[in-house]
Design an enzyme around this catalytic site. Structure first.
Site, PDB file in Angstrom:
ATOM      1  N   SER A 147       0.536  -1.311  -0.131  1.00  0.00           N
ATOM      2  CA  SER A 147       0.053  -0.260  -0.133  1.00  0.00           C
ATOM      3  C   SER A 147       0.913   1.322   0.038  1.00  0.00           C
ATOM      4  O   SER A 147       1.924   1.195   0.476  1.00  0.00           O
ATOM      5  CB  SER A 147      -0.903   0.124   1.369  1.00  0.00           C
ATOM      6  OG  SER A 147      -1.369   1.218   1.586  1.00  0.00           O
ATOM      7  N   TYR A 160      -1.923  -0.617  10.389  1.00  0.00           N
ATOM      8  CA  TYR A 160      -2.135  -0.750   8.908  1.00  0.00           C
ATOM      9  C   TYR A 160      -0.866  -0.437   8.100  1.00  0.00           C
ATOM     10  O   TYR A 160      -0.643  -1.392   7.334  1.00  0.00           O
ATOM     11  CB  TYR A 160      -3.351   0.189   8.216  1.00  0.00           C
ATOM     12  CG  TYR A 160      -3.536  -0.122   6.851  1.00  0.00           C
ATOM     13  CD1 TYR A 160      -4.394  -1.295   6.526  1.00  0.00           C
ATOM     14  CD2 TYR A 160      -3.307   0.473   6.057  1.00  0.00           C
ATOM     15  CE1 TYR A 160      -4.678  -1.663   5.078  1.00  0.00           C
ATOM     16  CE2 TYR A 160      -3.522   0.247   4.653  1.00  0.00           C
ATOM     17  CZ  TYR A 160      -4.316  -0.728   4.387  1.00  0.00           C
ATOM     18  OH  TYR A 160      -4.467  -0.853   2.775  1.00  0.00           O
ATOM     19  N   ALA A 162       2.142  -0.369   9.124  1.00  0.00           N
ATOM     20  CA  ALA A 162       3.224  -1.328   9.645  1.00  0.00           C
ATOM     21  C   ALA A 162       3.092  -2.456   8.777  1.00  0.00           C
ATOM     22  O   ALA A 162       3.951  -3.268   8.472  1.00  0.00           O
ATOM     23  CB  ALA A 162       3.306  -1.269  11.077  1.00  0.00           C
ATOM     24  N   SER A 163       1.640  -2.906   8.915  1.00  0.00           N
ATOM     25  CA  SER A 163       1.449  -4.192   8.223  1.00  0.00           C
ATOM     26  C   SER A 163       1.836  -4.264   6.827  1.00  0.00           C
ATOM     27  O   SER A 163       2.365  -5.190   6.077  1.00  0.00           O
ATOM     28  CB  SER A 163       0.057  -4.771   8.529  1.00  0.00           C
ATOM     29  OG  SER A 163      -0.888  -3.920   7.544  1.00  0.00           O
ATOM     30  N   LYS A 164       1.557  -3.090   6.174  1.00  0.00           N
ATOM     31  CA  LYS A 164       1.931  -3.113   4.769  1.00  0.00           C
ATOM     32  C   LYS A 164       3.327  -2.976   4.573  1.00  0.00           C
ATOM     33  O   LYS A 164       3.836  -3.409   3.386  1.00  0.00           O
ATOM     34  CB  LYS A 164       1.144  -1.901   4.267  1.00  0.00           C
ATOM     35  CG  LYS A 164      -0.504  -2.015   4.060  1.00  0.00           C
ATOM     36  CD  LYS A 164      -0.634  -3.471   3.400  1.00  0.00           C
ATOM     37  CE  LYS A 164      -2.129  -3.476   3.370  1.00  0.00           C
ATOM     38  NZ  LYS A 164      -2.605  -4.799   2.516  1.00  0.00           N
ATOM     39  N   ILE A 193      -8.292   3.665  -3.916  1.00  0.00           N
ATOM     40  CA  ILE A 193      -8.900   2.941  -4.873  1.00  0.00           C
ATOM     41  C   ILE A 193     -10.388   2.848  -4.512  1.00  0.00           C
ATOM     42  O   ILE A 193     -10.644   2.322  -3.213  1.00  0.00           O
ATOM     43  CB  ILE A 193      -8.345   1.605  -5.119  1.00  0.00           C
ATOM     44  CG1 ILE A 193      -6.796   1.479  -5.590  1.00  0.00           C
ATOM     45  CG2 ILE A 193      -8.998   0.645  -6.393  1.00  0.00           C
ATOM     46  CD1 ILE A 193      -6.450   2.139  -6.655  1.00  0.00           C
TER      47      ILE A 193
HETATM   48  N1  LIG Z   1      -8.548   0.035  -1.667  1.00  0.00           N
HETATM   49  C1  LIG Z   1      -7.583   0.920  -1.670  1.00  0.00           C
HETATM   50  O1  LIG Z   1      -7.288   2.026  -1.738  1.00  0.00           O
HETATM   51  C2  LIG Z   1      -6.256   0.312  -1.019  1.00  0.00           C
HETATM   52  C3  LIG Z   1      -5.052   0.950  -1.001  1.00  0.00           C
HETATM   53  C4  LIG Z   1      -3.796   0.057  -0.462  1.00  0.00           C
HETATM   54  C5  LIG Z   1      -3.810  -0.905  -0.276  1.00  0.00           C
HETATM   55  N2  LIG Z   1      -5.002  -1.859  -0.305  1.00  0.00           N
HETATM   56  C6  LIG Z   1      -5.105  -3.269  -0.145  1.00  0.00           C
HETATM   57  O2  LIG Z   1      -5.622  -3.838  -1.039  1.00  0.00           O
HETATM   58  C7  LIG Z   1      -6.228  -5.144  -0.614  1.00  0.00           C
HETATM   59  C8  LIG Z   1      -7.705  -5.214  -1.094  1.00  0.00           C
HETATM   60  O3  LIG Z   1      -8.407  -4.253  -0.475  1.00  0.00           O
HETATM   61  P1  LIG Z   1      -9.769  -3.607  -0.987  1.00  0.00           P
HETATM   62  O4  LIG Z   1      -9.861  -2.204  -1.061  1.00  0.00           O
HETATM   63  O5  LIG Z   1     -10.492  -4.371  -2.273  1.00  0.00           O
HETATM   64  O6  LIG Z   1     -10.652  -3.921   0.363  1.00  0.00           O
HETATM   65  P2  LIG Z   1     -12.157  -4.770   0.471  1.00  0.00           P
HETATM   66  O7  LIG Z   1     -12.425  -4.560   2.084  1.00  0.00           O
HETATM   67  O8  LIG Z   1     -13.056  -4.423  -0.481  1.00  0.00           O
HETATM   68  O9  LIG Z   1     -11.591  -6.216   0.404  1.00  0.00           O
HETATM   69  C9  LIG Z   1     -10.855  -7.000   1.335  1.00  0.00           C
HETATM   70  C10 LIG Z   1     -11.367  -8.634   1.449  1.00  0.00           C
HETATM   71  O10 LIG Z   1     -10.359  -9.312   2.324  1.00  0.00           O
HETATM   72  C11 LIG Z   1     -11.643  -9.949   3.032  1.00  0.00           C
HETATM   73  N3  LIG Z   1     -10.813 -10.302   4.556  1.00  0.00           N
HETATM   74  C12 LIG Z   1     -10.479  -9.357   5.355  1.00  0.00           C
HETATM   75  N4  LIG Z   1      -9.948 -10.161   6.569  1.00  0.00           N
HETATM   76  C13 LIG Z   1     -10.025 -11.464   6.092  1.00  0.00           C
HETATM   77  C14 LIG Z   1      -9.944 -12.632   6.817  1.00  0.00           C
HETATM   78  N5  LIG Z   1      -9.242 -12.725   7.978  1.00  0.00           N
HETATM   79  N6  LIG Z   1      -9.868 -13.905   6.186  1.00  0.00           N
HETATM   80  C15 LIG Z   1     -10.297 -13.827   5.028  1.00  0.00           C
HETATM   81  N7  LIG Z   1     -10.720 -12.868   4.253  1.00  0.00           N
HETATM   82  C16 LIG Z   1     -10.469 -11.584   4.876  1.00  0.00           C
HETATM   83  C17 LIG Z   1     -12.733  -9.106   3.146  1.00  0.00           C
HETATM   84  O11 LIG Z   1     -13.703 -10.077   3.879  1.00  0.00           O
HETATM   85  C18 LIG Z   1     -12.868  -8.568   2.007  1.00  0.00           C
HETATM   86  O12 LIG Z   1     -13.680  -9.245   0.977  1.00  0.00           O
HETATM   87  C19 LIG Z   1      -6.017  -5.198   0.869  1.00  0.00           C
HETATM   88  O13 LIG Z   1      -5.009  -5.836   1.235  1.00  0.00           O
HETATM   89  C20 LIG Z   1      -5.875  -3.376   1.245  1.00  0.00           C
HETATM   90  O14 LIG Z   1      -5.030  -3.214   2.339  1.00  0.00           O
HETATM   91  C21 LIG Z   1      -6.212  -1.058  -0.769  1.00  0.00           C
END
Ligand SMILES: NC(=O)c1ccc[n+]([C@@H]2O[C@H](COP(=O)([O-])OP(=O)(O)OC[C@H]3O[C@@H](n4cnc5c(N)ncnc54)[C@H](O)[C@@H]3O)[C@@H](O)[C@H]2O)c1
Length: 258
Positions: A147, A160, A162-164, A193
């Site tokens: 991220s 968050y 730190a995890s990323k 996004i």
């Molecule tokens: N949307 C953004 O702007 C953005 C930016 C940087 C990074 N990300 C990363 O991209 C990835 C997808 O994000 P997104 O925006 O599509 O989020 P989202 O919330 O739409 O989708 C995340 C999915 O992960 C699933 N999930 C969460 N914890 C879980 C667990 N313990 N076991 C199984 N499933 C689990 C949720 O049920 C969900 O369906 C994530 O890792 C997020 O951190 C997103």
């Protein structure tokens, strides 16, 4: 082979497949001929993804799903093994499952901090560990979800971020560890996004947040990227088009952190 059929005869696991970027990735990879296992803990979301991916399937692509909590070691192991047993191979792992929590650091319990690390970083590690023996057989590859928060200091997101950052480091460590054994490991680093995670976050900044510090989280015109924008880059990294990419972490944010 055309760009539209890059994943014909490829077996792929996508975590977080019930929503957002994970769902868009499932649809993209199935439309390009992949057989994809969508993994998530959200059963309703998985059902919706299955319907959308089936409608988009091309070049022999197909989709399955598994309800899995990515921090449960036995569930992770069983889902990977069952899919490989059915398909006879594993070519790609896409780790997109994750959670975002927003708090003042002084108000963050150790338990809450560790939960974010456990899911985002721990879950990514577990899927990598269980998939790697099979990816070594196919000289396959992994795409993880870092991220922009890993590199640009997003306030109120210490756990968050730190995890990323951990996922970015894990990605680079694995890319080096398996460099001579044919497995590539890359990550995307999205920012801003339009997904359910980001929509929920817009309402979730803690009381007393200084919004002047949040400027680079979206473009000045408030335009966000779409999950498909990230899925397209994931597909490139996971395909032969990304054959010379390894240990790369690609920022996908429309320039907000440039
Ligand atoms: N949307 C953004 O702007 C953005 C930016 C940087 C990074 N990300 C990363 O991209 C990835 C997808 O994000 P997104 O925006 O599509 O989020 P989202 O919330 O739409 O989708 C995340 C999915 O992960 C699933 N999930 C969460 N914890 C879980 C667990 N313990 N076991 C199984 N499933 C689990 C949720 O049920 C969900 O369906 C994530 O890792 C997020 O951190 C997103």
């Amino acid at each position: 082979m055309t760009i539209a059929s890059r994943f014909q005869n490829k077996s792929i696991i996508v975590t977080g497949g019930a929503s957002g970027i994970g769902r868009a990735s499932v649809i993209r990879l199935v439309s390009e001929g992949g057989t994809v296992l969508a993994v998530d803990r959200n059963a309703d979301g998985l059902r919706e993804t299955l319907a959308l991916a089936n409608a988009a399937a091309g070049y022999g692509g197909a989709v399955r799903s598994a309800q899995v909590s990515i921090t449960e070691e036995s569930e992770v192991r069983d889902s990977v093994q069952a899919f490989v047993q059915e398909q006879g191979r594993l070519d790609v792992l896409v780790n997109m499952a994750g959670i975002l929590r927003s708090t003042h650091t002084t108000h963050t319990s150790f338990e809450d901090f560790m939960q974010v690390l456990q899911i985002n970083l721990g879950g990514t590690f577990l899927f990598c560990r269980e998939a790697l023996p099979f990816l070594l057989e196919t000289r396959g590859n992994i795409v993880n979800a870092a991220s922009t928060s890993a590199f640009f200091g997003h306030p109120y997101m210490a756990a968050y971020s730190a995890s990323k950052g951990g996922i970015a480091a894990l990605t680079q460590a694995l890319s080096r560890e398996y460099l001579n054994r044919g497995v590539r490991v890359n990550a995307v680093a999205p920012g801003g996004i339009s997904t359910p995670m980001v929509a929920a976050q817009a309402q979730a900044f803690p009381e007393g947040s200084d919004f002047t510090l949040l400027g680079h989280l979206s473009r000045p015109d408030r335009q966000f990227g779409e999950p498909q924008d990230v899925a397209a880059v994931i597909a490139m990294l996971a395909s032969e088009d990304g054959a010379f990419m390894n240990g790369a972490i690609l920022r996908i944010d429309g320039g907000t952190h440039g």
